[in-house]
Scaffold this motif. Structure first.
Motif, PDB file in Angstrom:
ATOM      1  N   UNK A  49      64.901  54.745  29.434  1.00 25.93           N
ATOM      2  CA  UNK A  49      63.991  54.071  30.371  1.00 25.93           C
ATOM      3  C   UNK A  49      64.713  52.975  31.163  1.00 25.93           C
ATOM      4  N   UNK A  50      65.914  53.284  31.640  1.00 25.87           N
ATOM      5  CA  UNK A  50      66.657  52.319  32.450  1.00 25.87           C
ATOM      6  C   UNK A  50      65.899  52.132  33.764  1.00 25.87           C
ATOM      7  N   UNK A  51      65.526  50.905  34.101  1.00 30.02           N
ATOM      8  CA  UNK A  51      64.788  50.709  35.347  1.00 30.02           C
ATOM      9  C   UNK A  51      65.615  51.175  36.550  1.00 30.02           C
ATOM     10  N   UNK A  52      64.980  51.572  37.599  1.00 31.89           N
ATOM     11  CA  UNK A  52      65.591  52.095  38.826  1.00 31.89           C
ATOM     12  C   UNK A  52      66.277  53.447  38.580  1.00 31.89           C
ATOM     13  N   UNK A  53      67.277  53.462  37.668  1.00 32.60           N
ATOM     14  CA  UNK A  53      68.018  54.710  37.438  1.00 32.60           C
ATOM     15  C   UNK A  53      67.101  55.833  36.955  1.00 32.60           C
ATOM     16  N   UNK A  54      66.134  55.509  36.092  1.00 29.03           N
ATOM     17  CA  UNK A  54      65.258  56.577  35.607  1.00 29.03           C
ATOM     18  C   UNK A  54      64.353  57.083  36.734  1.00 29.03           C
ATOM     19  N   UNK A  55      63.974  56.204  37.650  1.00 32.59           N
ATOM     20  CA  UNK A  55      63.190  56.652  38.807  1.00 32.59           C
ATOM     21  C   UNK A  55      64.055  57.532  39.721  1.00 32.59           C
ATOM     22  N   UNK A  56      65.308  57.105  39.901  1.00 35.93           N
ATOM     23  CA  UNK A  56      66.221  57.909  40.719  1.00 35.93           C
ATOM     24  C   UNK A  56      66.377  59.296  40.090  1.00 35.93           C
ATOM     25  N   UNK A  57      66.482  59.326  38.767  1.00 38.37           N
ATOM     26  CA  UNK A  57      66.618  60.602  38.061  1.00 38.37           C
ATOM     27  C   UNK A  57      65.409  61.503  38.328  1.00 38.37           C
ATOM     28  N   UNK A  58      64.208  60.914  38.262  1.00 38.72           N
ATOM     29  CA  UNK A  58      62.993  61.699  38.527  1.00 38.72           C
ATOM     30  C   UNK A  58      63.023  62.286  39.932  1.00 38.72           C
ATOM     31  N   UNK A  59      63.411  61.454  40.909  1.00 42.06           N
ATOM     32  CA  UNK A  59      63.440  61.904  42.303  1.00 42.06           C
ATOM     33  C   UNK A  59      64.482  63.018  42.480  1.00 42.06           C
TER      34      UNK A  59
END
Lengths: 224, 250
Positions: A49-59
């Motif tokens: 659940x690394x902030x930002x990076x996990x969102x980038x991963x989802x995208x």
């Protein structure tokens, strides 16, 4: 007539097999290595659940699973030069296949990590392991056993998908079959022959899979 | 020495711990008793930070922290001195019994492998599992797994070992071998906090008994006093229900 076709098939067999060995197989292996690295990174940032990076991963996963592989190949090989990034056909194919499969395998690896019981994480934390040490020593080895069959299936799928590289001028197994078919006017026979060679590669891989799984099973404690 | 002050914990709207004060002295063996849902396991898990407390303070020798704001790094430092034995053993499934014991030493504490293995063999011997050192957890019975888990918990010579219902997942005939090992540790002076339903064991081995009900500590006393002259009606009721042969009266 049929004798002629047989001659063509025999003489073209090695001609198709050779680029299969020289191009299709290295393309598959390199793309799969790249895919594994990408998949591990995408899965780990999400599990942690690394902030930002996990969102980038989802995208990333959303985009690469939501668009056709062929479109991705074309963007990387034909599209990027207009942005000043010029790649040879072979590395472009490695990157496109690797990035695409990375998105799929990330989900496999993430699911496998989440399939490792919570108690394993807790026990690792309490013997004093850090998050990374827990992953390396305890969780990933167990996740690998869970993820192995689906990951190997994706490898077998990749062998066949590499035929799409013919569309960006990579001279691989299928391109060669196409060329010979155009020259000899025997598309039916030659495409069947190409199919048989792919089948041959995949059969070897299937054997390899069951052999490796047996080794894994022997090592894994559940089966004794 | 560990002291926990005013420990609160809720799961959603369910208040599981309602302001617990709890203390363990060095060398003390404390049995935590109480019916299911009384909060005993949650207390143990909050003290080892497997659950995050909603409120509370902890003092553990030189460490003193607010249990809510404590950093991951400080948790890690304190855990280096804690051992934990789970109800469901939780041995690392990918590692042999020996590796289960050495991992905490070599990886977390950077102890050289030969030395760690020597310690691990010693620990496995102590729990009677030295001949199973190279077995994987799934090749061992529940009682054997739990004994290896105990070896793992004590390998780094922790200042306190928490036991969370260590025999509840075992067949009755396997509980004995685990309790024997725990008794041995207690006799050696290991500081232990044991959440358990084994009344006889608590009576024989514990120095002190803490009785919990509904998220609070209702009564705590020396083990002998606790069983022979319980002070609270609720305690007596519990003792009567959980041991059929209980025949003391207020």
């Amino acid at each position: 007539m049929s004798g002629k076709i047989a001659d063509i098939l025999i003489s073209s067999f090695t001609k198709i097999l050779l680029p299969g060995i020289r191009v299709t197989i290295p393309l598959t292996i390199l793309a799969f290595i790249l895919a594994t690295v990408i998949a591990l990174a995408l899965a780990l940032v999400q599990v942690a659940k690394v902030p930002v990076l996990s969102q980038i991963a989802r995208i990333y996963i959303w985009i690469f699973r939501g668009t056709p592989l062929l479109v991705q190949l074309f963007i990387i090989f034909f599209g990027l030069p207009s942005l000043g990034v010029r790649l040879e056909a072979f590395p472009a194919a490695v990157i496109a296949f690797g990035m695409n499969l990375g998105a799929y395998n990330a989900e496999t690896i993430r699911a496998a990590i989440l399939g490792v019981p919570e108690g394993q994480f807790e026990a690792a934390a309490l013997v004093g392991l850090t998050w990374w040490q827990t992953m390396i020593r305890v969780v990933l080895p167990q996740a690998f056993t869970i993820a192995f069959p689906p990951l190997f299936s994706s490898l077998i799928g990749l062998v066949k998908d590499t035929s799409l590289a013919s569309a960006i001028t990579v001279i691989e197994l299928f391109t060669t079959a196409q060329q010979i078919a155009a020259r000899t006017y025997q598309p039916f026979a030659l495409y069947c022959e190409a199919g048989v060679i792919y089948l041959l590669f995949c059969t070897v891989l299937t054997w390899l899979q069951s052999w490796l799984e047996k080794k894994l099973v022997r090592r894994s404690p559940e089966n004794d | 020495m560990i002291r926990v002050k005013n420990l609160h914990k809720s799961f959603g709207s369910n208040e599981v711990l309602k302001g617990i004060d709890f203390e363990v002295d060095n060398g003390e063996v404390i049995a935590v008793l109480g019916s299911s849902g009384s909060g005993k396991t949650t207390m143990l898990r909050c003290m080892s930070f497997l659950e995050k407390a909603d409120q509370g303070e902890i003092t553990f020798d030189e460490f003193h922290h607010d249990m809510v704001t404590i950093s991951r790094r400080d948790i890690h430092k304190m855990r280096m001195h804690m051992g934990f034995v789970f109800q469901s053993f939780n041995l690392f499934a990918n590692q042999t019994a020996l590796e289960n014991v050495t991992t905490g030493l070599t990886v977390a504490r950077k102890i050289p492998k030969p030395q760690a293995q020597e310690t691990a063999h010693e620990m496995l011997k102590k729990v009677g599992m030295e001949d199973r050192a190279l077995y994987y957890p799934a090749q061992l019975s529940g009682g054997q797994q739990q004994r290896v888990a105990i070896a793992r918990a004590i390998a780094a010579n922790p200042r306190v070992v928490f036991f969370d219902e260590p025999t509840s997942a075992l067949d009755p005939e396997l509980t004995g071998e685990v309790l024997d090992v725990m008794k041995k540790l207690a006799d050696e002076g290991t500081t232990m906090v044991i959440v358990t339903h084994e009344m006889q064991f608590a009576r024989d081995v514990a120095d002190k008994v803490v009785f919990m009900d509904g998220g609070s500590i209702i009564e705590q006393n020396g083990a002998k006093e606790f069983f022979e002259s319980p002070q609270q009606e609720r305690t007596l009721q519990f003792l009567r229900r959980s041991s059929k042969d209980y025949n003391y009266y207020i």
